[in-house]
Scaffold this motif. Structure first.
Motif, mmCIF file in Angstrom:
data_model
loop_
_atom_site.group_PDB
_atom_site.id
_atom_site.type_symbol
_atom_site.label_atom_id
_atom_site.label_comp_id
_atom_site.label_asym_id
_atom_site.label_seq_id
_atom_site.Cartn_x
_atom_site.Cartn_y
_atom_site.Cartn_z
ATOM 1 N N ILE A 1 0.801 -1.230 0.026
ATOM 2 C CA ILE A 1 -0.138 -0.036 -0.176
ATOM 3 C C ILE A 1 1.021 0.897 -0.234
ATOM 4 C CG2 ILE A 1 -0.453 0.526 2.597
ATOM 5 C CD1 ILE A 1 -3.335 0.863 -0.076
ATOM 6 N N VAL A 2 1.874 1.081 0.125
ATOM 7 C CA VAL A 2 2.938 2.818 -0.111
ATOM 8 C C VAL A 2 3.400 2.974 -0.771
ATOM 9 C CG1 VAL A 2 5.043 3.499 0.349
ATOM 10 C CG2 VAL A 2 4.754 1.511 2.368
ATOM 11 N N ALA A 3 3.419 4.876 -1.421
ATOM 12 C CA ALA A 3 3.302 5.102 -2.865
ATOM 13 C C ALA A 3 3.888 6.054 -2.071
ATOM 14 C CB ALA A 3 1.790 5.795 -2.874
ATOM 15 N N ALA A 4 4.918 5.324 -2.621
ATOM 16 C CA ALA A 4 6.597 5.882 -2.279
ATOM 17 C C ALA A 4 6.897 7.588 -3.085
ATOM 18 C CB ALA A 4 7.920 5.175 -1.908
ATOM 19 N N LYS A 5 6.289 7.454 -4.418
ATOM 20 C CA LYS A 5 6.993 8.146 -5.479
ATOM 21 C C LYS A 5 5.202 8.987 -5.820
ATOM 22 C CE LYS A 5 10.681 6.538 -6.817
ATOM 23 N NZ LYS A 5 12.040 5.757 -7.605
ATOM 24 N N SER A 6 5.556 9.832 -6.887
ATOM 25 C CA SER A 6 4.061 10.457 -7.191
ATOM 26 C C SER A 6 4.249 11.416 -8.607
ATOM 27 C CB SER A 6 3.580 12.089 -6.467
ATOM 28 O OG SER A 6 3.007 12.265 -6.310
ATOM 29 N N ASP A 7 3.564 12.359 -8.637
ATOM 30 C CA ASP A 7 3.433 12.727 -10.418
ATOM 31 C C ASP A 7 2.860 13.889 -10.714
ATOM 32 O OD1 ASP A 7 1.270 12.168 -11.148
ATOM 33 O OD2 ASP A 7 1.717 10.098 -11.262
ATOM 34 N N PHE A 8 3.468 14.907 -11.541
ATOM 35 C CA PHE A 8 2.081 15.328 -11.848
ATOM 36 C C PHE A 8 1.034 15.475 -13.219
ATOM 37 C CE2 PHE A 8 6.362 18.302 -10.948
ATOM 38 C CZ PHE A 8 5.741 18.365 -9.677
ATOM 39 N N TYR A 9 0.751 14.287 -13.574
ATOM 40 C CA TYR A 9 -0.131 13.745 -14.321
ATOM 41 C C TYR A 9 -1.840 14.312 -13.634
ATOM 42 C CZ TYR A 9 3.476 10.367 -15.752
ATOM 43 O OH TYR A 9 4.866 10.130 -16.525
ATOM 44 N N LEU A 10 -2.296 15.104 -14.655
ATOM 45 C CA LEU A 10 -3.899 15.300 -14.031
ATOM 46 C C LEU A 10 -5.151 14.054 -13.534
ATOM 47 C CD1 LEU A 10 -3.749 19.010 -16.400
ATOM 48 C CD2 LEU A 10 -2.455 18.376 -13.830
ATOM 49 N N ARG A 11 -5.710 13.943 -13.508
ATOM 50 C CA ARG A 11 -6.650 13.085 -12.696
ATOM 51 C C ARG A 11 -7.890 13.560 -13.155
ATOM 52 N NH1 ARG A 11 -4.190 8.023 -13.032
ATOM 53 N NH2 ARG A 11 -2.722 8.025 -12.078
ATOM 54 N N ARG A 12 -9.446 12.935 -13.793
ATOM 55 C CA ARG A 12 -9.657 13.203 -13.257
ATOM 56 C C ARG A 12 -11.237 13.236 -11.956
ATOM 57 N NH1 ARG A 12 -12.441 9.472 -17.136
ATOM 58 N NH2 ARG A 12 -12.018 8.340 -16.088
ATOM 59 N N LEU A 13 -12.267 14.217 -12.054
ATOM 60 C CA LEU A 13 -12.904 14.077 -11.004
ATOM 61 C C LEU A 13 -13.668 12.462 -10.913
ATOM 62 C CD1 LEU A 13 -13.292 17.604 -10.720
ATOM 63 C CD2 LEU A 13 -11.215 16.254 -9.549
ATOM 64 N N TRP A 14 -14.342 12.143 -11.947
ATOM 65 C CA TRP A 14 -14.970 10.823 -12.198
ATOM 66 C C TRP A 14 -14.778 9.942 -13.060
ATOM 67 C CZ3 TRP A 14 -13.833 15.594 -14.772
ATOM 68 C CH2 TRP A 14 -14.041 15.108 -16.106
ATOM 69 N N GLY A 15 -14.959 8.962 -12.853
ATOM 70 C CA GLY A 15 -14.917 7.921 -13.226
ATOM 71 C C GLY A 15 -14.187 6.885 -13.413
ATOM 72 N N ASN A 16 -13.013 6.114 -13.382
ATOM 73 C CA ASN A 16 -12.574 5.138 -12.922
ATOM 74 C C ASN A 16 -10.668 5.687 -13.032
ATOM 75 O OD1 ASN A 16 -14.790 2.749 -13.290
ATOM 76 N ND2 ASN A 16 -14.292 2.632 -14.832
ATOM 77 N N PRO A 17 -10.671 5.469 -11.656
ATOM 78 C CA PRO A 17 -8.731 5.532 -12.173
ATOM 79 C C PRO A 17 -8.165 5.675 -13.125
ATOM 80 C CG PRO A 17 -9.842 5.856 -9.640
ATOM 81 C CD PRO A 17 -10.636 5.588 -10.837
#
Length: 394
Positions: free
Chosen positions: A104-120
């Motif tokens: 479950i550890v998310a050690a890194k991130s990014d600048f990718y834009l995400r929607r507020l709806w739908g499937n991730p």
């Protein structure tokens, strides 16, 4: 027969009485023994599982919690506190996340834009492989518009706004897809230290950290990346038009090649041809870093030194060998327009224009940075000498 019967009854009564007395005495003795010794926890006993299995341990409590389990040997596992078998402790997780299951550890991130709806999983139709940042004021919007158009959809666009004006940029269609960060009167190295942590920009192969006053008529970002890969450059910059403004010989464009990694400066300026400013050197106006090189450079940026002066001479610390891994791309070149926009963000002091104070701060930071770097390295080598002397003494 009657006498034998009474004798038998008397003996049975006597034996029963003795058994009751013995049992009562045993209970009292056991109670007294129990008061004389501390509580014994069954969970501390290495009993066979066949003996422990029928025992209900749910109500057995330890006086103190057991420490995190770090040993993995079978002998250690036998002595585990049974109450701790449902706890998680993973020392190899990032600091602070030891209590989380690794999955479950998310050690890194990014600048990718995400929607507020739908499937991730369906949010991203593509993932840009490169990142370009500009530190900007709205007055330079036409120049930035021209620059951004030189970068394909393989690039995430990130604008750092030092003048606080962001919504006005929506006049450009690409701005609606860009990322905007606004903090007034700050430099790109201030932004870089706070928003470009290596674990945030980890998805990107290369990171461009550029000024706002660059002419890009002769520049193509995709072609630039091809040359950087071809010549194995970890830190680079485009060549600068040699007839515009003051610049180092190393960063001036050469018209007879794609890339150069060394140059000749004025006599006496380079004690070693493999060291700056004759090699292992690019300027801080338009640097490009590989993911691995940026991880090192980010740690070298000082929190309180915001202009980056002196950093260009130290970039070589982050790649090896620097005179081969740092270079200037000549066939994709730019023009430094030398617009003093950020200098005007300073304050007037003692009747002097704002840019005077900004320039003085730049020079002070160069001296401070060089002093810190030299002191840190001297202390390190001194500690190594002490360590080696202790080893030889023993």
């Amino acid at each position: 027969m009657g006498i034998l019967s009474r004798s038998s009854v008397n003996r049975q009564s006597n034996e029963t009485m003795r058994l009751l007395i013995t049992t009562f005495a045993g209970i009292v003795f056991g109670f007294l023994i129990g008061l004389s010794f501390p509580t014994l926890s069954l969970t501390k006993l290495n009993l066979p599982s066949s003996l422990l299995s029928p025992v209900d341990l749910s109500n057995i409590k330890e006086q103190k919690p057991s420490p995190p389990i770090t040993q993995t040997s079978s002998s250690s596992n036998q002595s585990l506190n049974l109450n701790d078998t449902t706890k998680i402790w993973v020392p190899s997780n990032p600091r602070g996340a030891e209590r989380l299951a690794p999955g479950i550890v998310a050690a890194k991130s990014d600048f990718y834009l995400r929607r507020l709806w739908g499937n991730p999983s369906e949010d991203l139709t593509s993932k840009p492989k490169y990142l370009v940042t500009f530190t900007v004021g709205y007055d330079q919007r036409q120049n930035i518009d021209a620059s951004v158009k030189k970068f394909s959809e393989n690039f995430t666009i990130l604008l750092f706004h030092y003048d606080g004006r962001t919504t006005e940029w929506d006049e450009f269609e690409w701005s609606k897809r860009a990322i905007h960060v606004s903090v007034r009167k700050q430099t790109k190295w201030w932004y870089a230290k706070r928003f470009l942590h290596p674990d945030i920009v980890a998805p990107y192969d290369y990171i461009f950290i550029w000024d706002e006053d660059l002419g890009v008529e002769h520049f193509n970002a995709e072609e630039y990346i091809k040359l950087v890969r071809k010549y194995d450059l970890e830190i680079s910059q485009p060549g600068l038009e040699p007839n515009r403004g003051l610049t180092w010989q190393m960063t001036k464009r050469r018209g007879d090649r794609d890339v150069h990694k060394q140059t000749e400066e004025k006599p006496g300026w380079c004690k070693d041809p493999h060291l700056p400013p004759c090699a292992g050197f690019v300027e801080i106006m338009a640097p490009v870093f590989s993911r691995e090189a940026w991880r090192c450079v980010w740690y070298m940026i000082q929190n309180d030194l915001v202009h980056g002066w002196g950093l260009d001479f130290a970039l070589r610390k982050c790649v090896e060998p620097a005179h081969e891994k740092i270079g200037v791309v000549d066939s994709q070149w730019i023009i430094h327009q030398s617009v003093p926009s950020l200098g005007n963000q300073g304050e007037t002091q003692n009747g002097k224009a704002p840019w005077h104070g900004v320039r003085d701060r730049c020079r002070k930071e160069w001296t401070i940075f060089q002093s810190r770097l030299t002191m840190a390295e001297n202390e390190y080598f001194k500690s190594m000498e002490v360590g080696l002397s202790n080893l030889t003494a023993h």
